[in-house]
Design a protein around this motif. Structure first.
Motif, PDB file in Angstrom:
ATOM      1  N   GLU A  29       0.836  -1.194   0.000  1.00  0.00           N
ATOM      2  CA  GLU A  29       0.000   0.000   0.000  1.00  0.00           C
ATOM      3  C   GLU A  29       0.869   1.241   0.000  1.00  0.00           C
ATOM      4  O   GLU A  29       1.985   1.226   0.513  1.00  0.00           O
ATOM      5  CB  GLU A  29      -0.910   0.004   1.225  1.00  0.00           C
ATOM      6  N   GLY A  30       0.348   2.315  -0.566  1.00  0.00           N
ATOM      7  CA  GLY A  30       1.070   3.578  -0.584  1.00  0.00           C
ATOM      8  C   GLY A  30       0.150   4.711  -0.987  1.00  0.00           C
ATOM      9  O   GLY A  30      -1.067   4.553  -1.018  1.00  0.00           O
ATOM     10  N   ARG A  31       0.752   5.844  -1.316  1.00  0.00           N
ATOM     11  CA  ARG A  31      -0.009   7.017  -1.766  1.00  0.00           C
ATOM     12  C   ARG A  31       0.649   7.586  -3.010  1.00  0.00           C
ATOM     13  O   ARG A  31       1.876   7.571  -3.134  1.00  0.00           O
ATOM     14  CB  ARG A  31      -0.058   8.082  -0.680  1.00  0.00           C
TER      15      ARG A  31
ATOM     16  N   TRP B 276      -3.243   3.909  -2.751  1.00  0.00           N
ATOM     17  CA  TRP B 276      -3.273   2.816  -3.717  1.00  0.00           C
ATOM     18  C   TRP B 276      -2.872   1.527  -3.019  1.00  0.00           C
ATOM     19  O   TRP B 276      -2.192   1.543  -2.004  1.00  0.00           O
ATOM     20  CB  TRP B 276      -2.387   3.071  -4.934  1.00  0.00           C
ATOM     21  N   THR B 277      -3.339   0.421  -3.574  1.00  0.00           N
ATOM     22  CA  THR B 277      -3.009  -0.910  -3.070  1.00  0.00           C
ATOM     23  C   THR B 277      -2.702  -1.791  -4.266  1.00  0.00           C
ATOM     24  O   THR B 277      -3.436  -1.788  -5.257  1.00  0.00           O
ATOM     25  CB  THR B 277      -4.184  -1.514  -2.278  1.00  0.00           C
ATOM     26  N   VAL B 278      -1.636  -2.548  -4.182  1.00  0.00           N
ATOM     27  CA  VAL B 278      -1.237  -3.456  -5.256  1.00  0.00           C
ATOM     28  C   VAL B 278      -0.913  -4.819  -4.648  1.00  0.00           C
ATOM     29  O   VAL B 278      -0.228  -4.901  -3.638  1.00  0.00           O
ATOM     30  CB  VAL B 278       0.017  -2.933  -6.011  1.00  0.00           C
ATOM     31  N   ARG B 279      -1.435  -5.841  -5.293  1.00  0.00           N
ATOM     32  CA  ARG B 279      -1.049  -7.208  -4.922  1.00  0.00           C
ATOM     33  C   ARG B 279      -0.010  -7.669  -5.937  1.00  0.00           C
ATOM     34  O   ARG B 279      -0.200  -7.549  -7.138  1.00  0.00           O
ATOM     35  CB  ARG B 279      -2.256  -8.131  -4.940  1.00  0.00           C
ATOM     36  N   LEU B 280       1.110  -8.189  -5.435  1.00  0.00           N
ATOM     37  CA  LEU B 280       2.197  -8.681  -6.279  1.00  0.00           C
ATOM     38  C   LEU B 280       2.296 -10.189  -6.113  1.00  0.00           C
ATOM     39  O   LEU B 280       2.272 -10.692  -4.990  1.00  0.00           O
ATOM     40  CB  LEU B 280       3.519  -8.041  -5.862  1.00  0.00           C
ATOM     41  N   ALA B 281       2.420 -10.890  -7.226  1.00  0.00           N
ATOM     42  CA  ALA B 281       2.596 -12.338  -7.179  1.00  0.00           C
ATOM     43  C   ALA B 281       3.792 -12.703  -8.050  1.00  0.00           C
ATOM     44  O   ALA B 281       3.822 -12.393  -9.243  1.00  0.00           O
ATOM     45  CB  ALA B 281       1.343 -13.054  -7.663  1.00  0.00           C
ATOM     46  N   ASP B 282       4.771 -13.332  -7.436  1.00  0.00           N
ATOM     47  CA  ASP B 282       5.971 -13.796  -8.133  1.00  0.00           C
ATOM     48  C   ASP B 282       5.775 -15.287  -8.396  1.00  0.00           C
ATOM     49  O   ASP B 282       5.629 -16.079  -7.471  1.00  0.00           O
ATOM     50  CB  ASP B 282       7.195 -13.551  -7.257  1.00  0.00           C
ATOM     51  N   VAL B 283       5.774 -15.660  -9.680  1.00  0.00           N
ATOM     52  CA  VAL B 283       5.357 -17.002 -10.101  1.00  0.00           C
ATOM     53  C   VAL B 283       6.526 -17.774 -10.705  1.00  0.00           C
ATOM     54  O   VAL B 283       7.341 -17.210 -11.438  1.00  0.00           O
ATOM     55  CB  VAL B 283       4.225 -16.885 -11.146  1.00  0.00           C
ATOM     56  N   HIS B 284       6.560 -19.064 -10.418  1.00  0.00           N
ATOM     57  CA  HIS B 284       7.482 -19.972 -11.096  1.00  0.00           C
ATOM     58  C   HIS B 284       6.704 -21.245 -11.420  1.00  0.00           C
ATOM     59  O   HIS B 284       6.455 -22.067 -10.536  1.00  0.00           O
ATOM     60  CB  HIS B 284       8.692 -20.282 -10.225  1.00  0.00           C
ATOM     61  N   LEU B 285       6.279 -21.398 -12.685  1.00  0.00           N
ATOM     62  CA  LEU B 285       5.519 -22.581 -13.077  1.00  0.00           C
ATOM     63  C   LEU B 285       6.453 -23.765 -13.270  1.00  0.00           C
ATOM     64  O   LEU B 285       7.624 -23.615 -13.615  1.00  0.00           O
ATOM     65  CB  LEU B 285       4.727 -22.334 -14.360  1.00  0.00           C
TER      66      LEU B 285
END
Length: 144
Positions: A8-10, A17-26
Motif C-alpha cells: 500500500e502507498g499514496r 493505492w493498493t497493489v497485490r504482487l505475485a511472483d510465479v514460477h511454473l
C-alpha cells in the motif's frame, strides 16, 4: 510456486493505492499422460487465478501484478499465457524478447508480466544483463 504480497502507498497527489504482487514460477512437468507440458502450465495458470481470487474476496478491482518464470518454451503461443492475458487484461503487450538463454544456443521467452486493475500505464522491458542467472530480468514500471 507463488509468493504473494499486498503493498500500500499514496500517489504524489496523496491518493491511496493498493497493489497485490505475485511472483510465479511454473513447473516444467512433462505431464505426458495429461496433455503434455503446455496443458500442465495451463492448469497451473488456472489454479493461480483461482487462488488469487480466493485471497481477495470482495475486492474485485484490486490491482494485481503477476510476474515471473512461466517456463513457457513456446512463448506467448502457450495456452497458459493466453489464459493469463485474459485474466489480467490491463498489462502491456508481451515484449518479444528472449528472457532465457540456455545450453547449445537454446533461447526462449519464459518470463512474463501480467497486470489487472487500476494502473494507468505499465511499461515492461528486459534488462541487458542476466546478473549471473540464466534468465534476463524484466523490469516493470507501473503508474497509478
Amino acid at each position: 510456486v507463488v509468493a504473494a504480497a499486498v503493498v500500500e502507498g499514496r500517489t504524489t497527489h496523496g491518493e491511496p493505492w493498493t497493489v497485490r504482487l505475485a511472483d510465479v514460477h511454473l513447473d516444467t512437468a512433462l505431464a505426458l499422460m495429461r496433455g503434455g507440458p503446455s496443458a500442465a502450465r495451463r492448469r497451473q495458470a488456472e489454479a493461480l487465478v483461482t487462488a488469487l481470487a480466493a485471497t481477495a474476496p470482495g475486492t474485485p478491482h484490486l490491482t494485481t501484478i503477476v510476474a515471473g518464470d512461466f517456463n513457457t518454451i513456446f512463448g506467448s503461443r502457450e495456452p497458459a499465457i493466453a489464459y493469463l492475458r485474459r485474466a489480467f487484461p490491463d498489462g502491456p503487450a508481451p515484449p518479444d524478447v528472449t528472457t532465457f538463454s540456455g545450453p547449445l544456443g537454446f533461447h526462449a521467452t519464459l518470463d512474463h508480466v501480467f497486470v489487472g486493475g487500476r494502473a494507468t500505464s505499465v511499461e515492461v522491458r528486459r534488462l541487458p544483463s542476466r546478473f549471473g542467472s540464466d534468465h534476463y530480468p524484466l523490469l516493470a514500471t507501473v503508474s497509478f
